[in-house]
Design an enzyme around this catalytic site. Structure first.
Site, PDB file in Angstrom:
ATOM      1  N   HIS A 164      -2.697   1.078   7.034  1.00 49.37           N
ATOM      2  CA  HIS A 164      -2.878   1.385   5.287  1.00 49.37           C
ATOM      3  C   HIS A 164      -2.480   2.933   5.101  1.00 49.37           C
ATOM      4  O   HIS A 164      -3.127   3.586   5.235  1.00 49.37           O
ATOM      5  CB  HIS A 164      -4.254   1.004   5.061  1.00 49.37           C
ATOM      6  CG  HIS A 164      -4.925   1.088   3.271  1.00 49.37           C
ATOM      7  ND1 HIS A 164      -3.765   0.012   2.780  1.00 49.37           N
ATOM      8  CD2 HIS A 164      -5.758   1.519   2.429  1.00 49.37           C
ATOM      9  CE1 HIS A 164      -4.330   0.425   1.599  1.00 49.37           C
ATOM     10  NE2 HIS A 164      -5.803   1.038   1.777  1.00 49.37           N
ATOM     11  N   CYS A 220       1.284  -1.215   0.211  1.00 49.91           N
ATOM     12  CA  CYS A 220       0.085   0.176  -0.016  1.00 49.91           C
ATOM     13  C   CYS A 220       1.010   1.453  -0.168  1.00 49.91           C
ATOM     14  O   CYS A 220       0.366   1.981  -0.800  1.00 49.91           O
ATOM     15  CB  CYS A 220      -0.714  -0.164   1.425  1.00 49.91           C
ATOM     16  SG  CYS A 220       0.225   0.435   2.937  1.00 49.91           S
ATOM     17  N   ASP A 243      -7.451   6.311  -3.836  1.00 51.83           N
ATOM     18  CA  ASP A 243      -6.831   4.873  -2.746  1.00 51.83           C
ATOM     19  C   ASP A 243      -6.418   4.146  -4.499  1.00 51.83           C
ATOM     20  O   ASP A 243      -6.404   2.758  -4.919  1.00 51.83           O
ATOM     21  CB  ASP A 243      -6.747   4.164  -2.320  1.00 51.83           C
ATOM     22  CG  ASP A 243      -6.432   2.691  -2.102  1.00 51.83           C
ATOM     23  OD1 ASP A 243      -5.498   2.731  -1.779  1.00 51.83           O
ATOM     24  OD2 ASP A 243      -6.662   2.141   0.130  1.00 51.83           O
TER      25      ASP A 243
END
Length: 687
Positions: free
Chosen positions: A335, A277, A358
Site C-alpha cells: 500500500h 493506491c 494517505d
C-alpha cells in the site's frame, strides 16, 4: 508643487526571480516565488522618477475572493528603508533615470496561492493607483522560518524539485520499482493544483477562511489528501479495484501525474477513471511538490486495513485453508501513501519532520475521505492520540494477523502462521540516486526490543505482546529461478521438523492469482498429499508446478500469484499455514537514445520489447512521458500483431527543453501483456 508620479510599467523580473526562487521552470510567462524570501521588481515611471521627499508608495497584495488584513489574505505596506522580519515589506534597492528597483519581502507564514499586487502612488494631495501584476506564492523549504524548511540541499532537490522518480510495487520478497513522471513543473500543472484548492469543499463553504488557512502546510496537506480522491467532492481520481476498467484507464497503465491532472481540468473537474493506491499517492506527491511542500511516495509491504481499530486482522478459513471471511479487513500486498516534511506547531515538540498522508479513500476522517498528516514519529512511539488518524496508520504497519480454520462441525482452530508479518520493507526512493531506501526503522522499533514493547504498550496493542505458539515444525514457501510472465515455474513448500518425534500430516498446496490488495482470483495450481511423514530433525521440499496455461487468462495486472501451504496434523490438532506472494517479471523495455542530447535540439528515442509469450500480441501500444524531454504524453500504436518471440520496435521524437538529468518513462499495452514499464535516464547538455 511636484509633478504627479505616473507608472509606465512594472517589470516582474521573471528570469532573475525564477533563478533565485528555484522556480525557473514555472516563471516562463508568470511570476512564481517562494514565501519568506525577497523578490525583485522594477518600476518604470513616465517623465520623472520617484523622490522620497515628495512621493509616497503604498503596496497592496491580496489573495482569494474576499481578502482581509485580519485573515492575513491582504497586506498593505509602504516603501521603507529596511525589511521587518515576518512582515510584508518593500525596500528600494537601486534607482536610476526613471526606474526604481525594489526588493519585495513576504512573511514565511503567508498563505500560499495566487496574489494580485497593486501600487498607490501619492504626491501631495494627488494620488493614482496602478496594477503591478500578479504572482503565485509557494511554500519555501529553503527558508529557515518556513514550516517546510529542509536544511539539506540534496533533500530539497529530491523532494521539491525532482520531477521523476520511482514507486515501489511487487512483493516484500521481490520489490519492483515502477518509474513515474511527477511533472510538477510541466505546463499548466501549477494552475491545476491551485484550482484543486479552489474547488475543495472547505473553500466552497467559506472561501475567506480557507485561503487564510493556506498558510499552514498541515492544512494544505489535509486538503490535498481529500481532493486527490473524489469520494466527497470534485476530486481528481475515482478508485476501482475489480479489474473492470473498460470505461476508463487501468490504474496500472498510468506512468505519470501530468496526464491525469490535465484530464481532470479538461473535463471540468470531473473524476478521472481509475486510480489505486500508488496513483493516488503519486498525484498527491505532484500537487504537494508543486506547492512547495517536500514530499515523497512511500510503499508499505503487507499493509493492514483495520476497520474496527482493534489492531487485529482475522481470517476465517475453511478446512482447506481458503479464506471465507468478509473482505473489508484485508492485508494488502503493498500500500502506498506519501510523506511530507513540515513542523507541527499544533502538537507536542518532537513531532516535526516527516508526516504521513494517505489520499487513497479507505476510511473517513472528520467526515471526509482523507488521512493525515500524522507524524511518522508518533506511529513509531505508539502515540495513537496524535492528530490526524494515527490509529489507522499504526494498524497499517503493526496489526496482528490471526488465521482461524473452521471445521465441518463449525468449531474454530487457530492456525500457526509465521509467514505473514505486517509492515515490512517500507520503501521510498533514495535521495539523488535511482535506488531504494528502506525507512522501516522510522515507523517501527526493532522487533523484540524494549522500545517496541513500550510502543505497543502505549498503543494498547496487547496482541503483539503475546508469545507466538511454536510446535517445532515450520514451513515456508520457496521459489525457484525464472519467475517470468509467460513461463512455467516451480514453487516449494519447505518443511522443517526440529523435534525428536516423527510428524505425520496432510499437506495442501494451492496457487491462486491475486490482486495487490489481497483479492484472490482463480486457482492456477494445486497439490494434496494425504499422508506426509517427517522424520525427526529432518527437512523436506515439496514442489508445486505452476503452468502458464493455467494462469495466463486470470493473472491480474499486478502480476501476482499467492501460494498457500496448509499442513494439518490430526494427532496434534495442529494447523500450520504458510503463504507467499510471487511477483512475475514482465519483459524488459529497451530504450536507445539516438543522437547527442542537447537543449532545444530534436532527439529520437528507439523503444523495443520482445514478446515472451507463446502466442502473438495484438493491439500493441507504447505510451511515452518525460518532464523536460517531451511536451505532452505520446502514444504510438503498432499496427501489426507481434508474433511469439518477435521484437517490436518504435521511434519517438523528443525535444529536450532543459539542461540536466531527466527520465523518459514508457508503458507498453497489448491484449495479453499489459502495464509493462521501462525508463531511461537522459542527460541533456547545453546547446
Amino acid at each position: 508643487m511636484a509633478e504627479e508620479l505616473v507608472l509606465e510599467r512594472c517589470d516582474l523580473e521573471l528570469e532573475a526571480n525564477g533563478r533565485d526562487h528555484h522556480t525557473a521552470d514555472l516563471c516562463r510567462e508568470r511570476l512564481v516565488v517562494r514565501r519568506g524570501q525577497p523578490f525583485w521588481l522594477t518600476l518604470h515611471f513616465e517623465g520623472r522618477n520617484y523622490e522620497a521627499s515628495v512621493d509616497s508608495l503604498t503596496f497592496c497584495a491580496v489573495t482569494g475572493p474576499d481578502p482581509s488584513e485580519e485573515a492575513g489574505t491582504k497586506a498593505l505596506f509602504r516603501l521603507s528603508d529596511a525589511t521587518e522580519e515576518g512582515a510584508w515589506a518593500a525596500v528600494a534597492a537601486d534607482q536610476r533615470d526613471s526606474t526604481l528597483s525594489l526588493h519585495l519581502s513576504t512573511p514565511a507564514n503567508a498563505p500560499v496561492g495566487h496574489y494580485r499586487l497593486s501600487l498607490e502612488a501619492s504626491t501631495g494631495y494627488q494620488g493614482s493607483s496602478f496594477m503591478l501584476g500578479q504572482f503565485t506564492l509557494l511554500f519555501n523549504s529553503w527558508c529557515p522560518a518556513d514550516a517546510v524548511y529542509l536544511d539539506s540541499d540534496e533533500e530539497r532537490q529530491e523532494y521539491v524539485l525532482t520531477q521523476q522518480g520511482f514507486i515501489y510495487q511487487g512483493s516484500a520478497k521481490f520489490i519492483k520499482n515502477i518509474p513515474w513522471n511527477f511533472g510538477q513543473f510541466e505546463e499548466g500543472i501549477l494552475d491545476i493544483c491551485l484550482m484543486l484548492l479552489d474547488v475543495n469543499p472547505k473553500f466552497l463553504r467559506n472561501a475567506g477562511r480557507d485561503c487564510s488557512r493556506r498558510s499552514s502546510p498541515v492544512y494544505v496537506g489535509r486538503v490535498v489528501s481529500g481532493m486527490v480522491n473524489c469520494n466527497d467532492d470534485q476530486g481528481v481520481l475515482l478508485g476501482r479495484w475489480d479489474n473492470n476498467y473498460a470505461d476508463g484507464i487501468s490504474p496500472m497503465s498510468w506512468i505519470g501525474s501530468v496526464d491525469i491532472l490535465r484530464r481532470w481540468k479538461r473535463d471540468g473537474c470531473q473524476r478521472v477513471k481509475y486510480g489505486q493506491c500508488w496513483v493516488f499517492a503519486a498525484v498527491a506527491c505532484t500537487v504537494l511538490r508543486c506547492l512547495g511542500i517536500p514530499t515523497r511516495v512511500v510503499t508499505n509491504y503487507n499493509s493492514a486495513h483495520d476497520q474496527n481499530s482493534n489492531l487485529l486482522i482475522e481470517y476465517f478459513r475453511n478446512e482447506f485453508g481458503e479464506i471465507q471471511s468478509d473482505k473489508s479487513e484485508m492485508i494488502w500486498n503493498f500500500h502506498c501513501w506519501v510523506e511530507s516534511w513540515m513542523t507541527r506547531p499544533d502538537l507536542q515538540p518532537g513531532y516535526e519532520g516527516w508526516q504521513a498522508l494517505d489520499p487513497t479513500p479507505q476510511e473517513k476522517s472528520e467526515g471526509t475521505y482523507c488521512c493525515g498528516p500524522v507524524p511518522v514519529r508518533a506511529i513509531k512511539e505508539g502515540d495513537l492520540s496524535t492528530k490526524y488518524d494515527a490509529p489507522f496508520v499504526f494498524a497499517e504497519v503493526n496489526a496482528d494477523v490471526v488465521d482461524w480454520i473452521r471445521q465441518d462441525d463449525g468449531s474454530l482452530h487457530k492456525s500457526i502462521n509465521h509467514s505473514l508479518v505486517v509492515g515490512l520493507k517500507i520503501s521510498t526512493k533514495c535521495v539523488g540516486r535511482d535506488d531504494r531506501e528502506d525507512i522501516t526503522h522510522s515507523y517501527k522499533y526493532p522487533e523484540g526490543s524494549p522500545e517496541e514493547r513500550e510502543a505497543f504498550t502505549r498503543a494498547n496493542h496487547l496482541n503483539k505482546l503475546v508469545n507466538k505458539e511454536e510446535t517445532g515444525v515450520a514451513m515456508r514457501i520457496r521459489v525457484g529461478e525464472g519467475m517470468n510472465r509467460g513461463c512455467d515455474f516451480d514453487v516449494f513448500a519447505h518443511i522443517t521438523n526440529s523435534t525428536p518425534e516423527e510428524h505425520t500430516g496432510r499437506l495442501l498446496l494451492c496457487a491462486r492469482t491475486v490482486s495487490y490488495n489481497g483479492i484472490l482470483g482463480p486457482e492456477c495450481g494445486t497439490k494434496d498429499l494425504l499422508s506426509l511423514s517427517l522424520e525427526p530433525y529432518s527437512e523436506k521440499s515439496i514442489p508445486l508446478r505452476i503452468l502458464y496455461e493455467k494462469y495466463c487468462d486470470c493473472l491480474t495486472e499486478s502480476n501476482l500469484i499467492k501460494v498457500r501451504g496448509l499442513l494439518i496434523e490430526p494427532a496434534a490438532n495442529s494447523y500450520l499455514l504458510a503463504e507467499r506472494d510471487i511477483y512475475l517479471e514482465n519483459p524488459e523495455i529497451k530504450i536507445r537514445i539516438l543522437g547527442e542530447p542537447k537543449q532545444n535540439r530534436k532527439l529520437v528515442a528507439e523503444i523495443s520489447l520482445q514478446n515472451p509469450l507463446t502466442v502473438a500480441l495484438s493491439g500493441c501500444t507504447f505510451t511515452v512521458e518525460g518532464a523536460g524531454l517531451i511536451e505532452e504524453q505520446k502514444t504510438v500504436d503498432v499496427p501489426d500483431p507481434v508474433e511469439a518471440g518477435e521484437e517490436v520496435k518504435v521511434r519517438v521524437d523528443l525535444l529536450p527543453l532543459y539542461v540536466g538529468r531527466h527520465k523518459l518513462v514508457v508503458n507498453f499495452e497489448s491484449d495479453r501483456l499489459k502495464a509493462v514499464k521501462g525508463f531511461r535516464n537522459v542527460i541533456v547538455g547545453p546547446s
